[in-house]
Design a protein around this motif. Structure first.
Motif, PDB file in Angstrom:
ATOM      1  N   ASP A 190     -20.977   2.755 -26.115  1.00 50.29           N
ATOM      2  CA  ASP A 190     -20.195   1.718 -25.451  1.00 50.29           C
ATOM      3  C   ASP A 190     -18.722   2.110 -25.368  1.00 50.29           C
ATOM      4  O   ASP A 190     -18.277   3.081 -25.984  1.00 50.29           O
ATOM      5  N   GLY A 191     -17.949   1.316 -24.613  1.00 49.02           N
ATOM      6  CA  GLY A 191     -16.523   1.579 -24.459  1.00 49.02           C
ATOM      7  C   GLY A 191     -15.782   1.609 -25.784  1.00 49.02           C
ATOM      8  O   GLY A 191     -14.797   2.331 -25.941  1.00 49.02           O
ATOM      9  N   CYS A 192     -16.288   0.832 -26.757  1.00 44.50           N
ATOM     10  CA  CYS A 192     -15.615   0.703 -28.047  1.00 44.50           C
ATOM     11  C   CYS A 192     -16.101   1.713 -29.079  1.00 44.50           C
ATOM     12  O   CYS A 192     -15.608   1.726 -30.207  1.00 44.50           O
ATOM     13  N   GLY A 193     -17.090   2.550 -28.711  1.00 44.60           N
ATOM     14  CA  GLY A 193     -17.492   3.642 -29.600  1.00 44.60           C
ATOM     15  C   GLY A 193     -18.775   3.453 -30.372  1.00 44.60           C
ATOM     16  O   GLY A 193     -19.240   4.379 -31.034  1.00 44.60           O
ATOM     17  N   VAL A 194     -19.378   2.260 -30.320  1.00 45.28           N
ATOM     18  CA  VAL A 194     -20.659   2.046 -31.003  1.00 45.28           C
ATOM     19  C   VAL A 194     -21.806   2.212 -30.002  1.00 45.28           C
ATOM     20  O   VAL A 194     -21.575   2.232 -28.792  1.00 45.28           O
ATOM     21  N   PRO A 195     -23.044   2.318 -30.484  1.00 47.19           N
ATOM     22  CA  PRO A 195     -24.170   2.383 -29.548  1.00 47.19           C
ATOM     23  C   PRO A 195     -24.247   1.137 -28.667  1.00 47.19           C
ATOM     24  O   PRO A 195     -23.876   0.038 -29.086  1.00 47.19           O
ATOM     25  N   VAL A 196     -24.720   1.350 -27.443  1.00 52.92           N
ATOM     26  CA  VAL A 196     -24.953   0.250 -26.503  1.00 52.92           C
ATOM     27  C   VAL A 196     -26.395   0.381 -26.022  1.00 52.92           C
ATOM     28  O   VAL A 196     -26.908   1.489 -25.860  1.00 52.92           O
ATOM     29  N   PHE A 197     -27.047  -0.758 -25.826  1.00 55.67           N
ATOM     30  CA  PHE A 197     -28.494  -0.775 -25.643  1.00 55.67           C
ATOM     31  C   PHE A 197     -28.865  -1.268 -24.249  1.00 55.67           C
ATOM     32  O   PHE A 197     -28.275  -2.231 -23.743  1.00 55.67           O
ATOM     33  N   ALA A 198     -29.851  -0.595 -23.638  1.00 50.13           N
ATOM     34  CA  ALA A 198     -30.324  -0.957 -22.298  1.00 50.13           C
ATOM     35  C   ALA A 198     -31.781  -1.394 -22.355  1.00 50.13           C
ATOM     36  O   ALA A 198     -32.610  -0.739 -22.985  1.00 50.13           O
ATOM     37  N   VAL A 199     -32.059  -2.519 -21.696  1.00 49.16           N
ATOM     38  CA  VAL A 199     -33.422  -3.027 -21.538  1.00 49.16           C
ATOM     39  C   VAL A 199     -33.549  -3.527 -20.102  1.00 49.16           C
ATOM     40  O   VAL A 199     -32.545  -3.681 -19.402  1.00 49.16           O
ATOM     41  N   PRO A 200     -34.773  -3.800 -19.634  1.00 49.83           N
ATOM     42  CA  PRO A 200     -34.892  -4.372 -18.288  1.00 49.83           C
ATOM     43  C   PRO A 200     -34.210  -5.740 -18.188  1.00 49.83           C
ATOM     44  O   PRO A 200     -34.147  -6.492 -19.165  1.00 49.83           O
TER      45      PRO A 200
END
Length: 337
Positions: A190-200
């Motif tokens: 993510d923009g802030c440096g942590v993981p970002v998650f994608a789902v439908p």
């Protein structure tokens, strides 16, 4: 990332000429998670961005860390917020860190300035430097540090790493709320440096349905955590964003639980109607969010006069130039199938 099939959501006219279109996806699910209305492909994979923050907060409550460290209900709502660095936001995070013995210098993001113009002007007047705490995601990060401290106390500073105990627990929670397999969930940074998650898209709507209709959450611990936590969002909605902004104002409606994320993604759960909504602007714009929300509510038959007025006050559909002169209109043009 995107399927080909999207829908035109809004059109902007300058004078009589069509000047801009915004394409994207809308999905509405019922309490069982079935798609009941949509525009564009509901199976399109989309990053949650900050819309996942209310879910990321739940492990903190499930583990009882709010009680363990004596956090106030108001303080805990900042874990769900994308705050503007107003004084009450900064005070909450400072207090949480002090109570829990966290070092805010271990936050992964670079020092920045408050998103609130007035808060930043006050910072300048006081001669204060940029700080990590002003970052709009510092509440979420502080929450992840709390989880990491509980699960792996020797490595609190690793809270942001994708293989850290905290992020594994956050992924498990998001997968559970989204009703989508963790191993199929897309993971980026993510923009802030942590993981970002994608789902439908469909599963973002399901997750918001679950925090509005808490009895439908399958996981016992997360269901109990949501029952304790979600009402706090309505008591302290300013923690969700800040003074005069959509993500705070919409949560004044006790029937809605809502949160947006960067690049045009939004989720809303409706309690009485027992439905969940997600939408995403393909070009990442956020200015038309109120117009889209109002149109979705109109098409599904949801009416709250105060909420409608609030949405109009944020974007009435009239385009003004820099002089405050009306020069065009923006309108929703999608039809939910």
């Amino acid at each position: 990332m995107f399927h080909n099939h999207c829908a035109v959501l809004t059109e902007e006219y300058r004078g009589d000429l069509l000047d801009l279109i915004h394409e994207g996806y809308v999905c509405v699910v019922d309490e069982k998670g079935n798609v009941i209305r949509h525009a564009g492909d509901p199976e399109t994979m989309v990053y949650y961005r900050s819309a996942s923050k209310p879910f990321q907060a739940l492990p903190i409550i499930a583990m009882g860390l709010d009680k363990k460290y004596g956090l106030t209900d108001e303080e805990t709502v900042i874990f769900s917020g994308s705050h503007l660095g107003e004084p009450f936001h900064v005070d909450a995070i400072t207090s949480i860190a002090k109570k829990a013995g966290l070092d805010l210098e271990q936050l992964i993001m670079k020092p920045t300035v408050p998103g609130s113009t007035s808060a930043n002007e006050e910072r300048i007047r006081q001669g204060l430097p940029k700080a990590k705490i002003y970052h709009n995601c510092s509440g979420k990060h502080t929450g992840a540090m709390l989880i990491q401290k509980e699960l792996d106390p020797a490595h609190v500073e690793d809270y942001w790493k994708v293989d850290s105990a905290a992020q594994k627990e956050i992924l498990r929670t998001i997968a559970a709320l989204s009703e989508f397999p963790a191993e199929q969930t897309g993971i980026g940074i993510d923009g802030c440096g942590v993981p970002v998650f994608a789902v439908p898209m469909k599963h973002i709507a399901i997750a918001f349905k679950n925090i509005a209709c808490i009895d439908t959450i399958a996981d016992d611990a997360l269901r109990a955590a949501a029952q304790r936590y979600i009402p706090r969002i309505h008591r302290y909605p300013l923690m969700m964003r800040g003074t005069g902004f959509l993500c705070s104002l919409i949560n004044y409606d006790p029937n809605l639980v809502a949160k947006g994320g960067a690049n045009g993604v939004y989720g809303i759960g409706l309690k009485k109607e027992r439905i969940g909504i997600s939408f995403k602007l393909k070009d990442g714009t956020e200015a038309v969010w109120p117009i889209i929300i109002k149109e979705i509510f109109k098409q599904i038959g949801y009416h709250n006069e105060d909420t409608d007025h609030m949405l109009d006050s944020l974007n009435s559909g009239t385009i003004l130039n820099d002089n405050g002169t009306p020069v065009g209109t923006c309108k929703a043009v999608f039809q939910l199938k």
